[in-house]
Design an enzyme around this catalytic site. Sequence first.
Site, PDB file in Angstrom:
ATOM      1  N   GLU A 212       6.771  -9.891   9.287  1.00 45.04           N
ATOM      2  CA  GLU A 212       6.689 -10.269   7.852  1.00 45.04           C
ATOM      3  C   GLU A 212       6.233  -9.110   7.542  1.00 45.04           C
ATOM      4  O   GLU A 212       4.911  -8.681   7.335  1.00 45.04           O
ATOM      5  CB  GLU A 212       5.635 -11.459   8.019  1.00 45.04           C
ATOM      6  CG  GLU A 212       5.955 -12.795   8.763  1.00 45.04           C
ATOM      7  CD  GLU A 212       7.272 -13.373   8.025  1.00 45.04           C
ATOM      8  OE1 GLU A 212       7.476 -13.185   6.533  1.00 45.04           O
ATOM      9  OE2 GLU A 212       8.144 -14.098   8.578  1.00 45.04           O
ATOM     10  N   CYS A 246       1.608  -9.740  -0.605  1.00 43.33           N
ATOM     11  CA  CYS A 246       3.087  -9.215  -0.273  1.00 43.33           C
ATOM     12  C   CYS A 246       4.336  -9.414  -1.225  1.00 43.33           C
ATOM     13  O   CYS A 246       5.321  -8.854  -1.166  1.00 43.33           O
ATOM     14  CB  CYS A 246       3.358  -9.556   1.199  1.00 43.33           C
ATOM     15  SG  CYS A 246       3.283 -11.427   1.369  1.00 43.33           S
TER      16      CYS A 246
HETATM   17  P1  NAD Z   1      -1.325  -3.035   8.537  1.00 42.02           P
HETATM   18  O1  NAD Z   1       0.320  -2.959   8.996  1.00 42.02           O
HETATM   19  O2  NAD Z   1      -2.048  -1.903   8.376  1.00 42.02           O
HETATM   20  O3  NAD Z   1      -2.093  -3.987   9.588  1.00 42.02           O
HETATM   21  C1  NAD Z   1      -1.651  -5.263   9.947  1.00 42.02           C
HETATM   22  C2  NAD Z   1      -2.291  -5.503  11.273  1.00 42.02           C
HETATM   23  O4  NAD Z   1      -1.956  -4.696  12.430  1.00 42.02           O
HETATM   24  C3  NAD Z   1      -3.763  -5.410  11.494  1.00 42.02           C
HETATM   25  O5  NAD Z   1      -4.276  -6.582  12.439  1.00 42.02           O
HETATM   26  C4  NAD Z   1      -4.003  -4.058  12.021  1.00 42.02           C
HETATM   27  O6  NAD Z   1      -5.032  -4.066  13.139  1.00 42.02           O
HETATM   28  C5  NAD Z   1      -2.531  -4.016  13.039  1.00 42.02           C
HETATM   29  N1  NAD Z   1      -2.423  -2.738  13.441  1.00 42.02           N
HETATM   30  C6  NAD Z   1      -2.585  -1.769  12.998  1.00 42.02           C
HETATM   31  N2  NAD Z   1      -1.973  -0.517  13.374  1.00 42.02           N
HETATM   32  C7  NAD Z   1      -1.335  -1.241  14.664  1.00 42.02           C
HETATM   33  C8  NAD Z   1      -0.638  -0.532  15.673  1.00 42.02           C
HETATM   34  N3  NAD Z   1      -0.169   0.661  15.651  1.00 42.02           N
HETATM   35  N4  NAD Z   1      -0.121  -1.363  16.773  1.00 42.02           N
HETATM   36  C9  NAD Z   1      -0.387  -2.715  16.383  1.00 42.02           C
HETATM   37  N5  NAD Z   1      -1.068  -3.349  15.456  1.00 42.02           N
HETATM   38  C10 NAD Z   1      -1.736  -2.347  14.492  1.00 42.02           C
HETATM   39  O7  NAD Z   1      -1.137  -4.053   7.442  1.00 42.02           O
HETATM   40  P2  NAD Z   1      -2.161  -4.466   6.169  1.00 42.02           P
HETATM   41  O8  NAD Z   1      -2.675  -3.352   5.272  1.00 42.02           O
HETATM   42  O9  NAD Z   1      -3.194  -5.428   6.891  1.00 42.02           O
HETATM   43  O10 NAD Z   1      -1.611  -5.311   4.995  1.00 42.02           O
HETATM   44  C11 NAD Z   1      -0.741  -5.065   3.932  1.00 42.02           C
HETATM   45  C12 NAD Z   1       0.552  -5.103   4.251  1.00 42.02           C
HETATM   46  O11 NAD Z   1       1.024  -6.234   4.777  1.00 42.02           O
HETATM   47  C13 NAD Z   1       1.250  -4.766   3.085  1.00 42.02           C
HETATM   48  O12 NAD Z   1       2.532  -4.080   3.409  1.00 42.02           O
HETATM   49  C14 NAD Z   1       2.095  -6.176   2.808  1.00 42.02           C
HETATM   50  O13 NAD Z   1       3.216  -6.438   2.136  1.00 42.02           O
HETATM   51  C15 NAD Z   1       2.298  -6.777   4.154  1.00 42.02           C
HETATM   52  N6  NAD Z   1       2.231  -8.018   4.312  1.00 42.02           N
HETATM   53  C16 NAD Z   1       3.231  -8.810   4.326  1.00 42.02           C
HETATM   54  C17 NAD Z   1       3.366 -10.151   4.185  1.00 42.02           C
HETATM   55  C18 NAD Z   1       4.522 -11.158   4.552  1.00 42.02           C
HETATM   56  O14 NAD Z   1       4.329 -12.405   4.797  1.00 42.02           O
HETATM   57  N7  NAD Z   1       5.575 -10.611   4.762  1.00 42.02           N
HETATM   58  C19 NAD Z   1       2.003 -11.207   3.866  1.00 42.02           C
HETATM   59  C20 NAD Z   1       0.871 -10.330   3.743  1.00 42.02           C
HETATM   60  C21 NAD Z   1       1.016  -8.799   3.627  1.00 42.02           C
END
Ligand code: NAD
Length: 451
Positions: A212, A246
């Site tokens: 997502e 998002c």
């Molecule tokens: P992010 O990708 O920075 O982090 C998300 C999660 O991934 C966190 O729990 C983080 O600890 C973990 N993570 C970070 N690096 C990692 C790695 N290398 N390996 C495994 N896990 C890792 O995202 P964010 O900043 O928390 O959220 C914002 C983003 O999420 C935006 O791009 C937004 O559009 C997207 N988003 C999408 C949806 C959807 O339903 N499609 C919903 C909400 C947010």
Amino acid sequence: MTRHLNACLETQRRACRLSPYPSLTERRDQLARLALMTKRHRHAIIQAIQTDFGKRSDIEIQLADIQPVLDAVRYARRHLWHWMRPWRVSMPWRLLPARARIAPQPLGVVGVIAPWNYPWSLALMPVIDALAAGNRVMLKPSELTPNTSALLSRLVTQYFSPRTLCVIEGDATTGQAFSALPFDHLVFTGSTSVGQKIALAAASNLTPTTLELGGKSPAFVAGDADFTRAAEAIIFGKGMNAGQTCIAPDYVLVESRHIDALTSALSRAILKQRPSAQDATQPLNHAHHERSEAMLAEARNHGCRIIDHGSHAPALIIDPNQGLSVMREEIFGRSLPVISVKDSDHAIGYVAERPHPLAIYVFTHQREQQRQWLNASQSGALVFNTTLLHHAVPGLPFGGVGASGHGAYHGRHGFNRFSHLRGVFYQPTHSPATQLYPPYRRWLLKLLRLG
Ligand code: NAD
């Protein structure tokens, strides 16, 4: 950490072996626990989220973090008996009177990695669907909302056995170790760049993923639209959670002859909905605030026309250059570019040239234009004449396509996503189909030619 992760996974795997098919009653009970946990601790949840954000509207927390969880649990508990029931599929006449069915089966242990922007609902929505489908779940919430993640972890320990659901707190390093586990399915909600890493890590275990992701969701306002209503819907979607959604409209396309009228309507909507900072959420932290303001400053320095309504409200950037970061990156902040296009066809072309977004919002009541967008554009969802509300329809699959992710969940779609839809074939004792076994008879050829 790796040892702890492996121990949690082994505990849940053992639970799967001991009870591979949790009953309807067990699943409904687990879902009820999630709802009870959310309802009973509503105030603690609001407080934790507000502490993590510094300032977040309590109404937005109830609307977008608490209510979706309660609604999804209610919906799943009501329909689960039906979703769990195997269903018949038709049988080719040559194989009659055999019968065939599809029987949904739990996958096993599902991993969930959650983001910070809606730290309660986006952590628990995949959990609801995965538990409904009879799985065990390991959940890693975001380290950027430490208070909410700690509360989630504490409550889950209180309400669930670790054999069913456990929470693993930690940062990106923990996330890396987590995504390397051999789950039966891995759900990731977050940025596109991290999503790519997750897909790579999961591939080495052949773990299927639901990604997502984010991206730039456009809104198009057609000439026939009521600009005041369209602007109010766009600002509702953009203003929620300080733009950190998002599916927030990321930029607005409008026919060039209407750009001034729409810009004025957007300004009026901002002043109406966000007259002061009172109900506004602020960016998650200093770094997110700086990033959002830097995007705006860059556009200003490049001579863009900007209509700013104060740091708590969306700021309009009129026809920015495509090279600016507001046009290259997902904004996730208060900037709202308004871009002029020649007509609806050009707007469709503009969107089609770019990575597929999570949502497209089109403001028109003309059936023909609606049909064109339906057939000629691609996105996770297509929404006419409003923003965000499709997320609240449990019967609609929620997810992206292409760069905005793959695999959709919510309601029955989530149940199916986290189930293995197993094909089951019942051969009766006496069946003419045994005539298909060798040694082959010549008359079989005639039979096959019948079609
Ligand atoms: P992010 O990708 O920075 O982090 C998300 C999660 O991934 C966190 O729990 C983080 O600890 C973990 N993570 C970070 N690096 C990692 C790695 N290398 N390996 C495994 N896990 C890792 O995202 P964010 O900043 O928390 O959220 C914002 C983003 O999420 C935006 O791009 C937004 O559009 C997207 N988003 C999408 C949806 C959807 O339903 N499609 C919903 C909400 C947010």
